[in-house]
Design an enzyme around this catalytic site. Structure first.
Site, mmCIF file in Angstrom:
data_model
loop_
_atom_site.group_PDB
_atom_site.id
_atom_site.type_symbol
_atom_site.label_atom_id
_atom_site.label_comp_id
_atom_site.label_asym_id
_atom_site.label_seq_id
_atom_site.Cartn_x
_atom_site.Cartn_y
_atom_site.Cartn_z
ATOM 1 N N LYS A 187 -7.013 6.440 10.629
ATOM 2 C CA LYS A 187 -8.498 6.376 10.873
ATOM 3 C C LYS A 187 -8.651 6.768 12.368
ATOM 4 O O LYS A 187 -8.177 6.181 13.073
ATOM 5 C CB LYS A 187 -8.923 4.924 10.755
ATOM 6 C CG LYS A 187 -9.316 4.672 9.136
ATOM 7 C CD LYS A 187 -10.062 3.355 8.908
ATOM 8 C CE LYS A 187 -9.829 2.989 7.578
ATOM 9 N NZ LYS A 187 -10.399 1.367 7.116
ATOM 10 N N GLY A 232 0.715 -1.161 -0.011
ATOM 11 C CA GLY A 232 0.118 0.059 -0.052
ATOM 12 C C GLY A 232 0.812 1.233 0.073
ATOM 13 O O GLY A 232 0.465 2.175 -0.322
ATOM 14 N N ASP A 289 -5.332 1.884 10.623
ATOM 15 C CA ASP A 289 -6.583 1.742 11.010
ATOM 16 C C ASP A 289 -6.808 1.272 12.491
ATOM 17 O O ASP A 289 -6.587 2.190 13.197
ATOM 18 C CB ASP A 289 -7.270 0.467 10.103
ATOM 19 C CG ASP A 289 -8.588 0.179 10.343
ATOM 20 O OD1 ASP A 289 -9.073 0.803 10.992
ATOM 21 O OD2 ASP A 289 -8.996 -0.589 9.728
ATOM 22 N N ASP A 297 -5.466 -0.573 -2.036
ATOM 23 C CA ASP A 297 -6.404 -1.386 -2.925
ATOM 24 C C ASP A 297 -7.703 -1.572 -2.528
ATOM 25 O O ASP A 297 -8.386 -1.461 -1.351
ATOM 26 C CB ASP A 297 -5.714 -2.900 -2.756
ATOM 27 C CG ASP A 297 -6.106 -3.654 -1.357
ATOM 28 O OD1 ASP A 297 -6.085 -3.201 -0.490
ATOM 29 O OD2 ASP A 297 -6.689 -4.644 -1.723
HETATM 30 P P1 5GP Z 1 -4.342 -1.823 10.680
HETATM 31 O O1 5GP Z 1 -3.588 -2.984 11.227
HETATM 32 O O2 5GP Z 1 -3.964 -0.516 11.182
HETATM 33 O O3 5GP Z 1 -5.851 -2.209 11.302
HETATM 34 O O4 5GP Z 1 -4.540 -1.925 9.063
HETATM 35 C C1 5GP Z 1 -3.152 -1.534 8.393
HETATM 36 C C2 5GP Z 1 -3.500 -2.150 7.253
HETATM 37 O O5 5GP Z 1 -4.804 -2.584 6.625
HETATM 38 C C3 5GP Z 1 -3.095 -0.960 6.064
HETATM 39 O O6 5GP Z 1 -1.682 -0.844 6.025
HETATM 40 C C4 5GP Z 1 -3.784 -1.298 4.883
HETATM 41 O O7 5GP Z 1 -3.026 -2.191 4.222
HETATM 42 C C5 5GP Z 1 -5.219 -2.288 5.606
HETATM 43 N N1 5GP Z 1 -6.387 -1.045 5.544
HETATM 44 C C6 5GP Z 1 -6.766 -0.620 6.571
HETATM 45 N N2 5GP Z 1 -7.829 0.146 6.337
HETATM 46 C C7 5GP Z 1 -8.025 0.085 4.983
HETATM 47 C C8 5GP Z 1 -8.982 0.965 4.022
HETATM 48 O O8 5GP Z 1 -9.789 1.570 4.356
HETATM 49 N N3 5GP Z 1 -8.557 0.455 2.698
HETATM 50 C C9 5GP Z 1 -7.513 -0.223 2.189
HETATM 51 N N4 5GP Z 1 -7.519 -0.501 1.034
HETATM 52 N N5 5GP Z 1 -7.011 -0.786 3.133
HETATM 53 C C10 5GP Z 1 -6.820 -0.660 4.509
HETATM 54 MG MG MG Z 2 -0.721 -1.886 4.376
#
Ligand code: 5GP
Ligand code: MG
Length: 174
Positions: free
Chosen positions: A130, A46, A102, A157
């Site tokens: 987020k 990403g 996120d 993505d």
């Molecule tokens: P976390 O571990 O912080 O919950 O999520 C991190 C990863 O989840 C990000 O690096 C991304 O790859 C994916 N991700 C989280 N939210 C989104 C979103 O709204 N859209 C997309 N495409 N990927 C997300």
């Molecule tokens: Mg990611």
């Protein structure tokens, strides 16, 4: 598909100008003999456009490497896998670059793993943060804030597609 542009390519580029200055300032405030020991580590896939566009706006010398970290499958959270096959970060100031924070589980896990290699410091920097409760990690640097919505484009993505969009979008008819 009905979608809305959340951040245009111009908004992204202008914001990266500001972030690059912020990071140059951060690096310039490190001890003089450590300013050439900065390594940016991007979390693939990403981060690709974010890393490419941001690092070319940064004036300070730095090294660059990548880790493959993925946790999403078909827009749903799956198991987190982290491929830590990178150069040594010992005695370096690490700045992790990711597309989005996120829950913060990914960044929390990557920071914990990288800490084992005794870097001088670890900071995290994301394009989008987020705003959700109980995050496991709060990024040190960020560009945009969004609510708890699924976004895509500019590296992010949509079922593995749409990473090539120049802007960041949100679907409006779930
Ligand atoms: P976390 O571990 O912080 O919950 O999520 C991190 C990863 O989840 C990000 O690096 C991304 O790859 C994916 N991700 C989280 N939210 C989104 C979103 O709204 N859209 C997309 N495409 N990927 C997300
Ligand atoms: Mg990611």
């Amino acid at each position: 598909m009905n979608e809305k542009i959340l951040f245009t390519d111009k908004e992204i580029s202008d914001s990266l100008d500001v972030l690059a200055k912020e990071l140059d300032m951060y690096i310039s405030e490190l001890p003089k003999d450590e300013q050439d020991k900065v390594i940016f580590i991007g979390l693939l896939c990403g981060c690709i456009h974010f890393v490419s566009d941001l690092t070319r706006k940064i004036k300070s010398d730095h090294k660059l490497d990548f880790i493959k970290a993925s946790s999403y499958l078909n827009n749903k959270r799956g198991d987190l896998t982290v491929d830590m096959n990178i150069r040594s970060i010992k005695d370096n100031h690490v700045i992790i670059l990711d597309d989005i924070c996120d829950t913060g589980i990914t960044l929390n896990s990557v920071v914990t793993k990288l800490s084992n290699d005794n870097p001088l410091s670890i900071k995290t920097c994301v394009l989008v943060n987020k705003n959700i409760p109980n995050k496991k990690h709060i990024p040190d640097f960020k560009v945009f804030d969004v609510d708890d919505v699924f976004i895509y484009g500019y590296g992010l993505d949509y079922n593995e597609y749409k990473r090539n969009l120049k802007d960041i979008r949100i679907k409006i008819d779930w």
